[in-house]
Design a protein around this motif. Structure first.
Motif, PDB file in Angstrom:
ATOM      1  N   TYR A  24      45.586  21.246  37.758  1.00  0.00           N
ATOM      2  CA  TYR A  24      45.032  22.597  37.782  1.00  0.00           C
ATOM      3  C   TYR A  24      43.715  22.720  38.540  1.00  0.00           C
ATOM      4  O   TYR A  24      43.482  23.744  39.178  1.00  0.00           O
ATOM      5  CB  TYR A  24      44.924  23.159  36.364  1.00  0.00           C
ATOM      6  N   VAL A  25      42.864  21.729  38.496  1.00  0.00           N
ATOM      7  CA  VAL A  25      41.603  21.833  39.252  1.00  0.00           C
ATOM      8  C   VAL A  25      41.882  21.999  40.748  1.00  0.00           C
ATOM      9  O   VAL A  25      41.339  22.917  41.377  1.00  0.00           O
ATOM     10  CB  VAL A  25      40.659  20.646  38.944  1.00  0.00           C
ATOM     11  N   PRO A  26      42.743  21.169  41.361  1.00  0.00           N
ATOM     12  CA  PRO A  26      43.042  21.393  42.788  1.00  0.00           C
ATOM     13  C   PRO A  26      43.729  22.732  43.058  1.00  0.00           C
ATOM     14  O   PRO A  26      43.459  23.376  44.077  1.00  0.00           O
ATOM     15  CB  PRO A  26      43.972  20.233  43.162  1.00  0.00           C
ATOM     16  N   VAL A  27      44.604  23.165  42.163  1.00  0.00           N
ATOM     17  CA  VAL A  27      45.292  24.444  42.352  1.00  0.00           C
ATOM     18  C   VAL A  27      44.284  25.593  42.299  1.00  0.00           C
ATOM     19  O   VAL A  27      44.325  26.516  43.120  1.00  0.00           O
ATOM     20  CB  VAL A  27      46.413  24.628  41.306  1.00  0.00           C
ATOM     21  N   ILE A  28      43.350  25.538  41.348  1.00  0.00           N
ATOM     22  CA  ILE A  28      42.325  26.583  41.237  1.00  0.00           C
ATOM     23  C   ILE A  28      41.483  26.622  42.510  1.00  0.00           C
ATOM     24  O   ILE A  28      41.216  27.699  43.056  1.00  0.00           O
ATOM     25  CB  ILE A  28      41.443  26.357  39.984  1.00  0.00           C
ATOM     26  N   ARG A  29      41.067  25.482  43.001  1.00  0.00           N
ATOM     27  CA  ARG A  29      40.267  25.443  44.232  1.00  0.00           C
ATOM     28  C   ARG A  29      41.052  26.005  45.416  1.00  0.00           C
ATOM     29  O   ARG A  29      40.510  26.738  46.240  1.00  0.00           O
ATOM     30  CB  ARG A  29      39.803  24.026  44.512  1.00  0.00           C
ATOM     31  N   ASP A  30      42.332  25.651  45.507  1.00  0.00           N
ATOM     32  CA  ASP A  30      43.182  26.158  46.584  1.00  0.00           C
ATOM     33  C   ASP A  30      43.336  27.678  46.479  1.00  0.00           C
ATOM     34  O   ASP A  30      43.253  28.387  47.483  1.00  0.00           O
ATOM     35  CB  ASP A  30      44.539  25.461  46.523  1.00  0.00           C
ATOM     36  N   GLU A  31      43.543  28.179  45.278  1.00  0.00           N
ATOM     37  CA  GLU A  31      43.661  29.620  45.085  1.00  0.00           C
ATOM     38  C   GLU A  31      42.361  30.330  45.454  1.00  0.00           C
ATOM     39  O   GLU A  31      42.389  31.408  46.053  1.00  0.00           O
ATOM     40  CB  GLU A  31      44.044  29.943  43.642  1.00  0.00           C
ATOM     41  N   GLU A  32      41.234  29.733  45.108  1.00  0.00           N
ATOM     42  CA  GLU A  32      39.955  30.351  45.466  1.00  0.00           C
ATOM     43  C   GLU A  32      39.759  30.388  46.978  1.00  0.00           C
ATOM     44  O   GLU A  32      39.216  31.358  47.504  1.00  0.00           O
ATOM     45  CB  GLU A  32      38.800  29.639  44.768  1.00  0.00           C
ATOM     46  N   SER A  33      40.206  29.367  47.675  1.00  0.00           N
ATOM     47  CA  SER A  33      40.128  29.383  49.142  1.00  0.00           C
ATOM     48  C   SER A  33      40.974  30.530  49.696  1.00  0.00           C
ATOM     49  O   SER A  33      40.542  31.239  50.614  1.00  0.00           O
ATOM     50  CB  SER A  33      40.623  28.059  49.732  1.00  0.00           C
ATOM     51  N   PHE A  34      42.170  30.712  49.139  1.00  0.00           N
ATOM     52  CA  PHE A  34      43.035  31.815  49.559  1.00  0.00           C
ATOM     53  C   PHE A  34      42.357  33.161  49.285  1.00  0.00           C
ATOM     54  O   PHE A  34      42.340  34.053  50.148  1.00  0.00           O
ATOM     55  CB  PHE A  34      44.385  31.741  48.839  1.00  0.00           C
ATOM     56  N   LEU A  35      41.805  33.329  48.082  1.00  0.00           N
ATOM     57  CA  LEU A  35      41.154  34.590  47.726  1.00  0.00           C
ATOM     58  C   LEU A  35      39.946  34.864  48.618  1.00  0.00           C
ATOM     59  O   LEU A  35      39.723  36.002  49.035  1.00  0.00           O
ATOM     60  CB  LEU A  35      40.738  34.576  46.252  1.00  0.00           C
TER      61      LEU A  35
ATOM     62  N   HIS B 219      46.525  42.909  34.554  1.00  0.00           N
ATOM     63  CA  HIS B 219      45.454  43.360  35.449  1.00  0.00           C
ATOM     64  C   HIS B 219      45.583  42.800  36.862  1.00  0.00           C
ATOM     65  O   HIS B 219      44.904  43.280  37.763  1.00  0.00           O
ATOM     66  CB  HIS B 219      44.081  42.956  34.890  1.00  0.00           C
ATOM     67  N   VAL B 220      46.406  41.799  37.053  1.00  0.00           N
ATOM     68  CA  VAL B 220      46.454  41.124  38.353  1.00  0.00           C
ATOM     69  C   VAL B 220      47.564  41.706  39.233  1.00  0.00           C
ATOM     70  O   VAL B 220      48.702  41.857  38.794  1.00  0.00           O
ATOM     71  CB  VAL B 220      46.589  39.586  38.191  1.00  0.00           C
ATOM     72  N   ARG B 221      47.175  42.051  40.447  1.00  0.00           N
ATOM     73  CA  ARG B 221      48.113  42.519  41.468  1.00  0.00           C
ATOM     74  C   ARG B 221      48.103  41.467  42.571  1.00  0.00           C
ATOM     75  O   ARG B 221      47.358  41.575  43.547  1.00  0.00           O
ATOM     76  CB  ARG B 221      47.698  43.875  42.018  1.00  0.00           C
ATOM     77  N   LYS B 222      48.924  40.459  42.372  1.00  0.00           N
ATOM     78  CA  LYS B 222      48.917  39.277  43.240  1.00  0.00           C
ATOM     79  C   LYS B 222      49.022  39.658  44.715  1.00  0.00           C
ATOM     80  O   LYS B 222      49.907  40.408  45.110  1.00  0.00           O
ATOM     81  CB  LYS B 222      50.062  38.335  42.870  1.00  0.00           C
ATOM     82  N   ASN B 223      48.100  39.112  45.492  1.00  0.00           N
ATOM     83  CA  ASN B 223      48.054  39.257  46.950  1.00  0.00           C
ATOM     84  C   ASN B 223      47.824  40.693  47.429  1.00  0.00           C
ATOM     85  O   ASN B 223      47.856  40.940  48.623  1.00  0.00           O
ATOM     86  CB  ASN B 223      49.322  38.699  47.605  1.00  0.00           C
ATOM     87  N   GLU B 224      47.592  41.631  46.520  1.00  0.00           N
ATOM     88  CA  GLU B 224      47.367  43.021  46.900  1.00  0.00           C
ATOM     89  C   GLU B 224      45.906  43.425  46.748  1.00  0.00           C
ATOM     90  O   GLU B 224      45.383  44.157  47.585  1.00  0.00           O
ATOM     91  CB  GLU B 224      48.219  43.958  46.046  1.00  0.00           C
ATOM     92  N   ALA B 225      45.290  42.990  45.653  1.00  0.00           N
ATOM     93  CA  ALA B 225      43.907  43.370  45.363  1.00  0.00           C
ATOM     94  C   ALA B 225      43.268  42.260  44.539  1.00  0.00           C
ATOM     95  O   ALA B 225      43.953  41.551  43.796  1.00  0.00           O
ATOM     96  CB  ALA B 225      43.865  44.683  44.585  1.00  0.00           C
TER      97      ALA B 225
END
Length: 182
Positions: free
Chosen positions: A106-117, A54-60
């Motif tokens: 993983y907690v810092p990575v998740i937070r970083d990914e959420e900032s990107f999103l 289901h994931v389209r990385k960096n596209e949607a």
């Protein structure tokens, strides 16, 4: 904290391989705990497989499938796989090490990914209000995206590697059970 997120993102896979050596050394499997571990690993693999389709990385922004229940189904699946293998190994040390790795990596990575999103997809804030970060909702969140699972995406993301790796780990645990009983 942003610097550690970048470091954590880079070291998580090599650290996982290093942890595997420690894992097999400390593991004390029994048939009962191998079965119990498998009961937890298999749903983790299924969640990861569904999410990758289901994931389209960096596209949607992914909001369909497992993403309608939790914002991080790939990590949720990984957590279940980790818990399952900790159970299969029958070692509190492994469980404790996995917990430390999750919190530190993983907690810092998740937070970083959420900032990107958040910066990339304006709809992320509204989505994050409807869908919890990790513990899934009981019901599907309305998303407006009824996207279907895509085998093409699953293959593109090479998620089948998680299944192959899990089978390999169980094979090694079974070999340890036979050739190096505790």
């Amino acid at each position: 904290m942003a610097e550690w997120s970048r470091v954590a993102r880079r070291i998580r896979v090599p650290l996982g391989f290093a942890f595997a050596i420690l894992y097999f050394w400390l593991a004390r499997p029994t048939w009962r705990f191998l079965a119990l571990g498998a009961v937890v690993v298999v749903p983790g693999l299924l969640i990861r497989a569904l999410a990758s389709g289901h994931v389209r990385k960096n596209e949607a922004l992914a909001t369909s499938g497992p993403y309608a229940y939790t914002r991080n189904p790939l990590y949720l699946g990984s957590i279940l796989i980790g818990i399952g293998f900790a159970l299969a190994a029958r070692s509190w040390w492994i469980g404790a090490a996995l917990l430390v790795m999750f919190v530190a990596i993983y907690v810092p990575v998740i937070r970083d990914e959420e900032s990107f999103l958040r910066a990339t997809f304006p709809e992320f804030d509204e989505y994050s209000q409807r869908v919890p970060r990790m513990i899934p909702r009981v019901t599907r969140a309305p998303s407006g995206d009824d996207g279907c699972f895509s085998m093409e995406l699953y293959l593109k993301h090479r998620e089948w590697n998680a299944s192959l790796g899990s089978v390999g780990m169980f094979v090694v645990l079974i070999a340890k059970l036979y050739f190096m009983p505790s």
